[in-house]
Design a protein around this motif. Sequence first.
Motif, PDB file in Angstrom:
ATOM      1  N   UNK A  72       7.471 -10.661   6.840  1.00 30.02           N
ATOM      2  CA  UNK A  72       8.729 -10.824   7.567  1.00 30.02           C
ATOM      3  C   UNK A  72       8.506 -11.112   9.048  1.00 30.02           C
ATOM      4  N   UNK A  73       7.585 -10.379   9.653  1.00 32.83           N
ATOM      5  CA  UNK A  73       7.364 -10.524  11.093  1.00 32.83           C
ATOM      6  C   UNK A  73       6.458 -11.703  11.421  1.00 32.83           C
ATOM      7  N   UNK A  74       5.926 -12.342  10.371  1.00 27.00           N
ATOM      8  CA  UNK A  74       5.102 -13.541  10.526  1.00 27.00           C
ATOM      9  C   UNK A  74       3.934 -13.322  11.488  1.00 27.00           C
ATOM     10  N   UNK A  75       3.390 -12.107  11.464  1.00 24.58           N
ATOM     11  CA  UNK A  75       2.171 -11.835  12.222  1.00 24.58           C
ATOM     12  C   UNK A  75       0.992 -12.434  11.477  1.00 24.58           C
ATOM     13  N   UNK A  76       0.009 -12.867  12.214  1.00 22.15           N
ATOM     14  CA  UNK A  76      -1.188 -13.408  11.579  1.00 22.15           C
ATOM     15  C   UNK A  76      -2.106 -12.241  11.210  1.00 22.15           C
ATOM     16  N   UNK A  77      -2.017 -11.816   9.978  1.00 23.26           N
ATOM     17  CA  UNK A  77      -2.823 -10.687   9.505  1.00 23.26           C
ATOM     18  C   UNK A  77      -3.811 -11.218   8.484  1.00 23.26           C
ATOM     19  N   UNK A  78      -5.085 -10.903   8.678  1.00 23.58           N
ATOM     20  CA  UNK A  78      -6.101 -11.341   7.728  1.00 23.58           C
ATOM     21  C   UNK A  78      -5.863 -10.702   6.371  1.00 23.58           C
ATOM     22  N   UNK A  79      -6.118 -11.475   5.305  1.00 18.24           N
ATOM     23  CA  UNK A  79      -5.906 -10.947   3.953  1.00 18.24           C
ATOM     24  C   UNK A  79      -6.763  -9.724   3.693  1.00 18.24           C
TER      25      UNK A  79
ATOM     26  N   UNK B 104      11.008   3.261  12.712  1.00 19.14           N
ATOM     27  CA  UNK B 104       9.639   3.616  13.129  1.00 19.14           C
ATOM     28  C   UNK B 104       9.075   4.723  12.240  1.00 19.14           C
ATOM     29  N   UNK B 105       9.267   4.559  10.936  1.00 23.26           N
ATOM     30  CA  UNK B 105       8.750   5.538   9.978  1.00 23.26           C
ATOM     31  C   UNK B 105       7.244   5.688  10.213  1.00 23.26           C
ATOM     32  N   UNK B 106       6.754   6.899  10.466  1.00 13.94           N
ATOM     33  CA  UNK B 106       5.389   7.096  10.965  1.00 13.94           C
ATOM     34  C   UNK B 106       4.274   6.468  10.133  1.00 13.94           C
ATOM     35  N   UNK B 107       4.306   6.640   8.803  1.00 12.33           N
ATOM     36  CA  UNK B 107       3.219   6.129   7.969  1.00 12.33           C
ATOM     37  C   UNK B 107       3.199   4.596   8.004  1.00 12.33           C
ATOM     38  N   UNK B 108       4.364   3.983   7.832  1.00 14.15           N
ATOM     39  CA  UNK B 108       4.455   2.524   7.845  1.00 14.15           C
ATOM     40  C   UNK B 108       4.025   1.971   9.201  1.00 14.15           C
ATOM     41  N   UNK B 109       4.474   2.604  10.267  1.00 16.17           N
ATOM     42  CA  UNK B 109       4.124   2.168  11.619  1.00 16.17           C
ATOM     43  C   UNK B 109       2.621   2.287  11.866  1.00 16.17           C
ATOM     44  N   UNK B 110       2.033   3.400  11.430  1.00 18.32           N
ATOM     45  CA  UNK B 110       0.601   3.626  11.649  1.00 18.32           C
ATOM     46  C   UNK B 110      -0.246   2.589  10.911  1.00 18.32           C
ATOM     47  N   UNK B 111       0.095   2.326   9.645  1.00 19.57           N
ATOM     48  CA  UNK B 111      -0.677   1.353   8.862  1.00 19.57           C
ATOM     49  C   UNK B 111      -0.499  -0.059   9.416  1.00 19.57           C
ATOM     50  N   UNK B 112       0.724  -0.385   9.826  1.00 18.79           N
ATOM     51  CA  UNK B 112       0.979  -1.709  10.403  1.00 18.79           C
ATOM     52  C   UNK B 112       0.170  -1.885  11.688  1.00 18.79           C
ATOM     53  N   UNK B 113       0.122  -0.844  12.495  1.00 19.58           N
ATOM     54  CA  UNK B 113      -0.618  -0.896  13.761  1.00 19.58           C
ATOM     55  C   UNK B 113      -2.105  -1.148  13.526  1.00 19.58           C
ATOM     56  N   UNK B 114      -2.652  -0.546  12.474  1.00 24.11           N
ATOM     57  CA  UNK B 114      -4.076  -0.708  12.163  1.00 24.11           C
ATOM     58  C   UNK B 114      -4.431  -2.172  11.928  1.00 24.11           C
ATOM     59  N   UNK B 115      -3.512  -2.931  11.309  1.00 27.28           N
ATOM     60  CA  UNK B 115      -3.796  -4.346  11.018  1.00 27.28           C
ATOM     61  C   UNK B 115      -3.227  -5.280  12.096  1.00 27.28           C
TER      62      UNK B 115
ATOM     63  N   UNK C 148      -5.326  -2.087   4.114  1.00 29.85           N
ATOM     64  CA  UNK C 148      -4.165  -1.279   4.489  1.00 29.85           C
ATOM     65  C   UNK C 148      -3.265  -1.015   3.282  1.00 29.85           C
ATOM     66  N   UNK C 149      -3.132  -2.007   2.396  1.00 28.19           N
ATOM     67  CA  UNK C 149      -2.325  -1.814   1.184  1.00 28.19           C
ATOM     68  C   UNK C 149      -2.951  -0.747   0.288  1.00 28.19           C
ATOM     69  N   UNK C 150      -4.280  -0.767   0.165  1.00 28.80           N
ATOM     70  CA  UNK C 150      -4.971   0.261  -0.627  1.00 28.80           C
ATOM     71  C   UNK C 150      -4.739   1.638  -0.018  1.00 28.80           C
TER      72      UNK C 150
END
Length: 199
Positions: free
Chosen positions: A13-20, A135-146, A26-28
């Motif tokens: 959705x945010x169209x960030x360039x995230x490596x597969x 800004x749900x903490x878990x989702x935000x933290x994982x998104x930040x990592x990538x 992060x999905x795992x």
Amino acid sequence: MTTAKDLFIIAMDLKHSVGQGDLSLALAGAELIDLIGAEAVAVDGDRIVPGGPPTLDDRFMDEAAAALTRQAPYERIEDWLWRRGRDLSAAYQAALEENGELKPQRSGRLSFGSERVEPVDTPARRRATDRWKEKEPVLTALASVVGIDDERSDEETGLDDEAVTTVVAAVHDAVMELEAVRQRRTIENAAFANLWRGP
């Protein structure tokens, strides 16, 4: 809906360039966190200790639970991330496309060019977007990592569960390790190219 699916939708959705590779790790991690929340696993140090079957009605969560190592000394979190994460981003994309939750979107005004996908406006997408806005903490933290931070401040993510914090830290370490491998390959390839060019 699962944290992994929400994370994948936000990345699209945010169209960030995230490596597969980064996103797959992060999905795992997101799957593992949801398994912890469903009490299907517990974390003991850096090991994943299986519990009962997950109560989440989701194909990927069932696959993740089935893939757990159920014999002591059990699997290290980092090893799980690499094993479960292999091509996981592509698997999520294929599943969402199959369900009609992603649609092709062509970049640019010309009819040819690289084909991208974007989320369709579904209840699942709205739920993921709501979690992101809150800004749900878990989702935000994982998104930040990538690298998806949407220009958010570096305030504390507010993770109050030790097991979840351990998983997020392991995802961060794995993503850093993947980046180090990429950089090493770039340097090796450049050195190899220079060798062939000669002085």
